[in-house]
Design an enzyme around this catalytic site. Structure first.
Site, PDB file in Angstrom:
ATOM      1  N   HIS A 280      46.415  26.511 -46.260  1.00  0.00           N
ATOM      2  CA  HIS A 280      45.077  27.117 -45.908  1.00  0.00           C
ATOM      3  C   HIS A 280      44.086  26.502 -46.284  1.00  0.00           C
ATOM      4  CE1 HIS A 280      47.031  31.584 -45.894  1.00  0.00           C
ATOM      5  NE2 HIS A 280      47.564  30.823 -44.896  1.00  0.00           N
TER       6      HIS A 280
ATOM      7  N   GLU B 177      48.810  36.825 -37.481  1.00  0.00           N
ATOM      8  CA  GLU B 177      49.519  36.619 -38.667  1.00  0.00           C
ATOM      9  C   GLU B 177      48.899  36.812 -39.843  1.00  0.00           C
ATOM     10  OE1 GLU B 177      52.229  35.089 -42.009  1.00  0.00           O
ATOM     11  OE2 GLU B 177      50.444  34.537 -41.383  1.00  0.00           O
ATOM     12  N   GLU B 178      47.797  35.988 -39.990  1.00  0.00           N
ATOM     13  CA  GLU B 178      47.122  35.465 -40.932  1.00  0.00           C
ATOM     14  C   GLU B 178      46.087  36.718 -41.240  1.00  0.00           C
ATOM     15  OE1 GLU B 178      47.621  33.252 -42.941  1.00  0.00           O
ATOM     16  OE2 GLU B 178      48.475  31.695 -41.796  1.00  0.00           O
TER      17      GLU B 178
ATOM     18  N   ASP C 193      58.170  30.109 -40.375  1.00  0.00           N
ATOM     19  CA  ASP C 193      56.784  29.833 -40.794  1.00  0.00           C
ATOM     20  C   ASP C 193      56.461  28.810 -42.063  1.00  0.00           C
ATOM     21  OD1 ASP C 193      54.258  30.412 -41.646  1.00  0.00           O
ATOM     22  OD2 ASP C 193      54.392  32.496 -42.426  1.00  0.00           O
TER      23      ASP C 193
ATOM     24  N   ASP D  38      50.886  25.295 -41.207  1.00  0.00           N
ATOM     25  CA  ASP D  38      50.898  26.793 -41.348  1.00  0.00           C
ATOM     26  C   ASP D  38      50.071  27.297 -40.075  1.00  0.00           C
ATOM     27  OD1 ASP D  38      51.175  29.330 -41.841  1.00  0.00           O
ATOM     28  OD2 ASP D  38      49.530  29.229 -43.592  1.00  0.00           O
TER      29      ASP D  38
ATOM     30  N   HIS E 257      54.470  32.390 -36.337  1.00  0.00           N
ATOM     31  CA  HIS E 257      53.214  32.802 -35.863  1.00  0.00           C
ATOM     32  C   HIS E 257      52.459  31.527 -35.307  1.00  0.00           C
ATOM     33  CE1 HIS E 257      50.567  31.532 -39.487  1.00  0.00           C
ATOM     34  NE2 HIS E 257      51.594  31.732 -40.076  1.00  0.00           N
TER      35      HIS E 257
HETATM   36  N1  DTR Z   1      53.018  33.661 -44.641  1.00  0.00           N
HETATM   37  C1  DTR Z   1      52.493  32.709 -44.804  1.00  0.00           C
HETATM   38  C2  DTR Z   1      52.833  32.133 -46.154  1.00  0.00           C
HETATM   39  C3  DTR Z   1      53.924  32.485 -46.869  1.00  0.00           C
HETATM   40  C4  DTR Z   1      54.050  32.850 -48.085  1.00  0.00           C
HETATM   41  N2  DTR Z   1      55.416  33.312 -48.548  1.00  0.00           N
HETATM   42  C5  DTR Z   1      56.193  32.951 -47.443  1.00  0.00           C
HETATM   43  C6  DTR Z   1      57.630  33.226 -47.236  1.00  0.00           C
HETATM   44  C7  DTR Z   1      58.241  32.770 -46.019  1.00  0.00           C
HETATM   45  C8  DTR Z   1      57.343  32.228 -45.075  1.00  0.00           C
HETATM   46  C9  DTR Z   1      55.781  32.165 -45.085  1.00  0.00           C
HETATM   47  C10 DTR Z   1      55.174  32.590 -46.159  1.00  0.00           C
HETATM   48  C11 DTR Z   1      51.123  32.159 -44.313  1.00  0.00           C
HETATM   49  O1  DTR Z   1      50.943  32.368 -43.025  1.00  0.00           O
HETATM   50  O2  DTR Z   1      50.200  32.073 -45.001  1.00  0.00           O
HETATM   51 ZN    ZN Z   2      48.854  31.071 -43.750  1.00  0.00          ZN
HETATM   52 ZN    ZN Z   3      52.087  31.172 -42.084  1.00  0.00          ZN
END
Ligand code: DTR
Ligand code: ZN
Ligand code: ZN
Length: 509
Positions: A451, A323-324, A352, A289, A277
């Protein structure tokens, strides 16, 4: 976490360190080697993609994404100038490398607070709690204003606090429900509270610190996530406690877009989708991130193009939006594909977070070795093996990363597309054993800046970027050449020509 690991789950512990791979994998070799798959570059004079994609180049992209965030309100969140300018950067970089990027637009329901949320104690002594320190408004919290309300704790001494409607049997109408995190989704706890007549719900963490959570779809009452520390304090003193809670939020329809770019060549009925993302959270520039995944994708796209040869399979790079706020861009994309288009996808790879400060090497758990992993389609285990083998070759330990469904691979898996990817860790805590494998600090989360406004250039772990990007690039190169182990598709329609074995001049019989 350790208890989830079988011996097989660890890779490379006893292996010798980095060795350059043999690079003689011609097409004939691809067919003729039984059992093992050739996976180097097509020509011996080329470097493998894992060496062409460098941490230095990824750093340059991250510096640029950071500058973009810095001059555009400090973030790259969905529907902000920071996102738009980052998107222009990605498109410009792709165009300069010869791609023709395109946007996939979609609409979504955006939940936003209109005025700051209030959580305060009115009795016994007036105290205002701080958002970001003591509490966070849960995403999709309902709006409402409650003043001087009593607080009733609901089964907070059990692991299932608030998950069962019967726990609310004697719940006093109008009280604020105090429940503890765990066992079931936040949305269920809050809904049970609302159904029982609660005026608001506070969900407190099962660890000291704060967390961010979502109730999924708009709740009937204000829903607030509370730090474990404050939650325990409130739980211990509900008797004389009166609280004020105010949430002022609304849901509006917004639109945004993902960016996609395909290699011009390669089998278009066996497409390898590689994504991550592009949006950050609002709280910061999102350099790990997911600037890190974005920069990796960009550099991999550039270097794949620089090889100057069509891959056997078409590679589609995807920079997902929103995505967030609920994996929106990737989900909209997958759900918008026709059956034929879906059928043409070979697999999906997700990147990610690959530069976590206190990192680990997590290969998304395609073999489903961890109990928390959601269903991965057949072939996902083969994708994991491609990454694991690479780490092993480098003498680097890796381990399965839970397929929690928390990133953009979810929509692909739900659609039956074999999926995998790499992850350097987020809000999980590093164990002693993991500190031995990866270095860093046990007892701390993998990304302490996850974050936060401090998810910046300074807090990137460049070893993590170097190691995970090399493994990632290897995976892309391998699977662009063949997806045979994942979906049974060989690059050419004709069966392999098998040269008869010869011994001197005599044909063997
Ligand atoms: N989705 C992410 C954080 C996240 C948590 N577990 C996983 C596993 C694999 C990839 C990412 C993540 C975020 O954008 O906050
Ligand atoms: Zn995130
Ligand atoms: Zn992320």
């Amino acid at each position: 976490m350790r208890s989830h690991l079988s011996g097989r789950a660890l890779h490379g512990v006893h292996r010798s360190p980095h060795r350059r791979r043999a690079t003689t994998a011609g097409f004939a070799a691809l067919f003729l080697t039984a059992g093992t798959l050739a996976s180097g570059p097509a020509h011996a004079d080329e470097l493998p993609l894992s060496e062409m994609v460098t941490a230095e180049a990824i750093e340059a992209h991250l510096v640029n994404l950071n500058t973009i965030a810095e001059y555009n309100g400090g973030n790259r969140a969905t529907n902000t100038p920071g996102y738009d300018v980052a998107a222009l950067y990605v498109e410009d970089q792709l165009e300069r490398a010869g791609y023709e990027p395109y946007r996939h637009e979609y609409e979504y329901e955006a939940w936003r607070t209109l005025t700051p949320t209030v959580l305060a104690r009115t009795t016994p002594e007036k105290t205002s709690y701080e958002e970001g320190e003591h509490f966070e408004t849960m995403s999709y919290s309902g709006s409402g204003s409650v003043r001087g309300a009593k607080v009733t704790a609901v089964a907070t001494d059990t692991a299932e606090s608030g998950c069962l409607p019967e726990q609310f049997a004697d719940f006093p109408e109008g009280h604020i429900a105090l429940v503890k995190r765990g066992s079931c989704p936040f949305g269920e706890k809050v809904q049970n509270a609302a159904d029982a007549g609660a005026s608001a719900a506070l969900v407190y963490n099962n660890e000291d610190e704060l967390f961010t959570g979502t109730v999924g779809t708009e709740s009937d009452v204000p829903a607030i996530g509370v730090s474990g520390a404050l939650g325990e304090e409130l739980n211990a003193s509900t008797r004389h406690l009166r609280l004020k809670v105010e949430v002022d939020a609304s849901i509006t329809t917004e639109s945004s877009y993902s960016i996609l770019a395909d290699t011009p060549g390669g089998k278009d009925d066996n497409v390898v989708v590689v994504g991550g993302h592009l949006d950050s959270v609002e709280d910061g520039p999102g350099i790990n991130d997911n600037g890190s995944g974005t920069a990796f994708l960009l550099e991999t796209a550039r270097q794949l193009a620089a090889q100057g040869e069509d891959p056997n399979n078409k590679v589609r790079f995807a920079f997902w939006g929103t995505e967030e706020s609920g994996l929106v861009g990737s989900t909209e994309y997958v759900e918008g594909l026709s059956e034929q288009e879906l059928d043409d996808l070979a697999l999906y790879l997700n990147f990610d977070m690959i530069g976590s400060n206190n990192y680990g090497r997590f290969v998304l758990d395609g073999r489903m070795e961890l109990p928390g992993s959601v269903g991965a389609p057949s072939g996902s285990g083969a994708i994991a093996k491609v990454f694991e083998d690479y780490f092993e070759e480098q003498g680097q330990v890796s381990e399965p990363g839970e397929l929690s469904g928390r990133s953009d691979y979810l929509a692909f898996m739900v659609a039956g597309i074999p999926s995998g990817g790499l992850f350097s860790g987020g809000d999980g805590t590093k164990t002693e054993e993991q500190a031995e494998w990866y270095g860093g600090e046990a007892g701390k989360t993998f990304d302490p800046y996850y974050h936060t406004p401090d998810d910046n250039l300074e807090n990137i772990n460049w070893d993590s970027v170097a190691e995970l990007s090399a493994a990632g690039a290897h995976g892309v190169e391998f699977l662009a050449e063949t997806t045979l182990p994942v979906n049974g598709v060989v690059p050419f329609s004709a069966p392999a020509e098998v040269e008869p074995l010869r011994k001197g001049d005599a044909w063997l019989r």
